[in-house]
Design an enzyme around this catalytic site. Sequence first.
Site, PDB file in Angstrom:
ATOM      1  CE1 TYR A  36      -4.220  -1.689   0.459  1.00  0.00           C
ATOM      2  CE2 TYR A  36      -2.745  -3.314   1.418  1.00  0.00           C
ATOM      3  CZ  TYR A  36      -3.971  -2.978   0.877  1.00  0.00           C
ATOM      4  OH  TYR A  36      -4.943  -3.941   0.758  1.00  0.00           O
ATOM      5  CE1 TYR A  37       4.754   2.436  -3.656  1.00  0.00           C
ATOM      6  CE2 TYR A  37       3.117   0.702  -3.902  1.00  0.00           C
ATOM      7  CZ  TYR A  37       4.414   1.154  -4.044  1.00  0.00           C
ATOM      8  OH  TYR A  37       5.363   0.316  -4.555  1.00  0.00           O
TER       9      TYR A  37
END
Length: 189
Positions: A36-37
Site C-alpha cells: 500500500y502506498y
Amino acid sequence: MYEVEVKVRADHDAVRPRLDELGAEFVRAVTQTDVYYDAPHRDFAETDEALRVRREATEADGGEPPAGDAVTKLTYKGPLLEAASKTREEHETSVADPDALEGILHGLGFEPAATVEKHREFHVVDGYTVTLDAVDGLGEFVEVERETTEADVESAREGAIEVLSDLGLDASDQIRTSYLGLLLADSAE
C-alpha cells in the site's frame, strides 16, 4: 463497478464443511503480497482511500509453493460508501512491468506505507465469491463479496449476508476495517 464485501473472523476448518454442504465450487488458491502506498498530495488514512500494488501467485495443488509467474495489479479503492457493508468503488488494472510501475510511483512521490501478505482460497457460492483468508500477523477470515452496479448494492449486500449465514457465520460480527487497517492498529498498540 462497486465491490460489496462482508468480512468476519472465522476458523477455516469450521467453514470448509459448510462450503461442501452448499456445493461451493473451489476456484483457486493464491498467495498475495499487497504493498500500500501513501500519496504525496493527500492522506489516504483520512480520506479512506487506498492505492495498492498486488503481486499474486497461484498455488499448486495441495498448498504447494506458488507455481508459475506472479501477476501484478494496481488498484485504487475509494472511500467506504455505506455503514452496512464494506462497499466501495474500485478500479484495477494489470501491470506488465512491476519495476517500471514502482519507478513511476516513486517518481510521483508515492511511498510504500505497509505490506500485507496472505494466503487465499477462492470459492463460488450462488454467484458470490467466498474467500478464506489467512493473513500474516492477523489470523483467519472469511469474505463474501460480489461486484455490482451502484443500483444493485443493497441487494448484493443482502445476498452476501445470506451466504455468510449459510456458512454458519454471523454478519453482526462483520469487520469493515481493511487488513491494512487491522495491521496498522495492531502495530500501534
